[in-house]
Design an enzyme around this catalytic site. Structure first.
Site, PDB file in Angstrom:
ATOM      1  N   ASP A  37       0.918  -1.026   0.089  1.00 57.05           N
ATOM      2  CA  ASP A  37       0.040   0.023   0.289  1.00 57.05           C
ATOM      3  C   ASP A  37       1.337   1.397  -0.347  1.00 57.05           C
ATOM      4  O   ASP A  37       1.529   1.572   0.846  1.00 57.05           O
ATOM      5  CB  ASP A  37      -0.871   0.567   1.598  1.00 57.05           C
ATOM      6  CG  ASP A  37      -1.889   1.002   1.366  1.00 57.05           C
ATOM      7  OD1 ASP A  37      -2.145   2.004   0.448  1.00 57.05           O
ATOM      8  OD2 ASP A  37      -2.092   1.734   2.544  1.00 57.05           O
ATOM      9  N   LYS A 100       3.149  10.951  -4.328  1.00 58.78           N
ATOM     10  CA  LYS A 100       1.809  10.337  -5.162  1.00 58.78           C
ATOM     11  C   LYS A 100       0.868  11.695  -5.732  1.00 58.78           C
ATOM     12  O   LYS A 100       0.141  10.549  -6.614  1.00 58.78           O
ATOM     13  CB  LYS A 100       1.339   9.055  -3.928  1.00 58.78           C
ATOM     14  CG  LYS A 100      -0.051   8.428  -4.563  1.00 58.78           C
ATOM     15  CD  LYS A 100      -0.585   7.515  -3.404  1.00 58.78           C
ATOM     16  CE  LYS A 100      -1.783   7.040  -4.324  1.00 58.78           C
ATOM     17  NZ  LYS A 100      -1.653   5.852  -3.032  1.00 58.78           N
ATOM     18  N   GLU A 203      -8.221   0.581  -4.236  1.00 60.40           N
ATOM     19  CA  GLU A 203      -7.551   0.262  -2.725  1.00 60.40           C
ATOM     20  C   GLU A 203      -8.633   0.962  -2.045  1.00 60.40           C
ATOM     21  O   GLU A 203      -9.488  -0.408  -1.661  1.00 60.40           O
ATOM     22  CB  GLU A 203      -7.542   1.985  -2.670  1.00 60.40           C
ATOM     23  CG  GLU A 203      -5.518   2.464  -2.524  1.00 60.40           C
ATOM     24  CD  GLU A 203      -5.635   3.473  -2.454  1.00 60.40           C
ATOM     25  OE1 GLU A 203      -6.399   4.677  -2.543  1.00 60.40           O
ATOM     26  OE2 GLU A 203      -4.535   4.087  -2.979  1.00 60.40           O
ATOM     27  N   ASP A 225     -12.747   6.841   2.475  1.00 61.36           N
ATOM     28  CA  ASP A 225     -10.889   6.598   3.426  1.00 61.36           C
ATOM     29  C   ASP A 225     -10.150   7.670   3.222  1.00 61.36           C
ATOM     30  O   ASP A 225     -10.500   8.907   2.212  1.00 61.36           O
ATOM     31  CB  ASP A 225     -10.555   5.881   1.434  1.00 61.36           C
ATOM     32  CG  ASP A 225      -8.837   5.931   1.796  1.00 61.36           C
ATOM     33  OD1 ASP A 225      -8.389   6.292   2.644  1.00 61.36           O
ATOM     34  OD2 ASP A 225      -8.311   5.303   1.091  1.00 61.36           O
TER      35      ASP A 225
END
Length: 438
Positions: A37, A100, A203, A225
């Site tokens: 992850d 990211k 995800e 999330d």
């Protein structure tokens, strides 16, 4: 003929017996495929253990099950994870985080300038892609996938040290809205770390698998999330063992860092009120930020905490600038934390409402609400979500580790680990676009 059948039966029985004895008395095989992850603010690694049938999230040598997505460069080397984060306040120009957000994206100069304005490090444009400017022993640029590779290499080494075997293969998660280019650049980051990626999994799907929703009779799953830097809400529709992402929305500038910043601003003002000067030394700012982050985490389980931080304040007196050593002490309550962030917490509902509209569902048609990301531990956030839906969200899995747990399950499946038999299959939806709020 009867003798031949008897011989065949004896062989089959012997094979079954050997298999049974092997499972009972031989050590289970080591995992050879890991789950990764690579998060915006934290990243983790896990492995499915064939012997126990459980996922193990692998910790570092100090027992920490996730590492900050931070890479710092200085004259002596490249430091990833916690080591990189420790250098962030004294070496901000060469400490890269949030990489990211830039990986696999194309930019024009105006967009890149706007996106990078909030960072202390310099981001440059190179043929439409972002690169980070580093100045240590000379100057050079580092790509987002190179930053990702240093983090993945750290996770790979943690896994190899713990499992005692070399690791070359992995499954990795990406946000559901990542396009093909972003996915390919994420794979490239893993390749730079010496890893062969067997599968890329979304995800939200990984989180749903961690909660076991690929094995139970549910249809509509809402995944919220909320991590350190971003909020992503996904509406999944499950048909049999297949997940379809029906709608996505989020806020790429909302997360735990923002909640911590509100608390940091408050404590800085309290220092100014008590001593007539705000903390300015990098070491003081670093200590105060660490104390505030720890207080935020404790306030998720305790109604109040005491902040106690030694500071070296720069005070200008009659004889000029002087350094004054003080110990700043302040009582913090959960109520204060909630008041400071009340407007930010309410922003969580906007993308939830959007995915329901785009998914053409009423809120009472949601079968499961799944929480992912450490910031969903905040009691007020859980309360807002439960009040909106009129039912409690599913909190049976550690939200920090939900994605890596699901990815590790998928890694076990890809590695052929017994006794995993049920897999989740994602139905690709290439036309789907994420609605973003700011």
């Amino acid at each position: 003929m009867a003798g031949e059948m008897s011989a065949i039966g004896s062989v089959i029985l012997a094979l079954f017996l050997a298999g049974y004895l092997g499972q009972q008395y031989l050590p289970p095989p080591k995992p050879r495929v890991i789950g990764l992850d690579l998060g915006t603010t934290f990243c983790s690694v896990g492995a499915f253990q064939p012997g126990t049938g459980e996922v193990e999230v692998i910790a570092d040598d100090r027992g920490r099950k996730s590492i900050p997505s931070v890479v710092s460069f200085n004259g002596t080397g490249i430091y990833a994870g916690h080591e990189g984060q420790e250098l962030s306040d004294i070496n901000p120009q060469n400490t890269i985080y949030d990489a990211k957000r830039f990986i696999g994206k194309t930019f024009d100069q105006e967009t890149l300038d706007k996106e990078s304005a909030r960072y202390p490090f310099k981001v440059m444009l190179n043929n439409g892609t972002a690169e980070f400017f580093v100045s240590t022993n000379g100057t050079f640029t580092a790509s987002p996938e190179f930053i990702g590779s240093r983090l993945l290499l750290k996770l790979k080494k943690m896994a190899e040290q713990h499992l005692g075997v070399p690791i070359e293969k992995a499954v990795i998660s990406v946000p559901a809205e990542f396009d093909e280019m972003q996915r390919n650049y994420t794979i490239r980051a893993a390749n730079l770390a010496g890893l062969d990626i067997l599968r890329v999994i979304n995800e939200p799907t990984a989180a749903a698998m961690a909660y076991g929703l690929h094995k139970v009779d549910v249809f509509n799953v809402l995944v919220v999330d909320l991590g350190g830097g971003t909020l992503d809400v996904s509406l999944l529709n499950k048909q049999g063992g297949m997940f379809l992402t029906r709608a996505m929305a989020g806020n790429n500038k909302l997360g735990g860092q923002d909640f911590s910043q509100r608390l940091f601003q408050y404590t800085s003002e309290r220092v100014l009120q008590q001593y007539g000067v705000a903390p300015t030394l990098k070491e003081d700012v670093h200590r105060l930020r660490q104390a505030v982050e720890a207080a935020k985490l404790r306030l998720t389980v305790e109604p109040h905490v005491t902040l106690k931080v030694p500071l070296h304040l720069q005070i200008t007196g009659a004889e000029g600038p002087q350094e004054k050593h003080v110990v700043f002490e302040e009582e913090m309550t959960r109520e204060l934390f909630e008041d400071l962030n009340a407007d930010l917490f309410q922003k969580i509902l906007a993308p939830i409402e959007t995915v329901l509209v785009e998914g053409r569902l009423d809120k009472d048609e949601i079968d499961e609400i799944v929480l992912v990301g450490g910031s969903t531990r905040i009691p007020r956030i859980r309360q807002i979500i439960s009040q909106y839906f009129g039912k409690e969200p599913n909190t049976s899995v550690d939200p920090d580790l939900a994605v890596v747990t699901g990815v590790a399950l998928q890694a076990g499946i890809m590695g052929g680990a017994w006794p995993l038999q049920v897999s989740a299959i994602e139905i690709p939806n290439r036309d789907l676009r994420k609605t973003n709020f700011s």
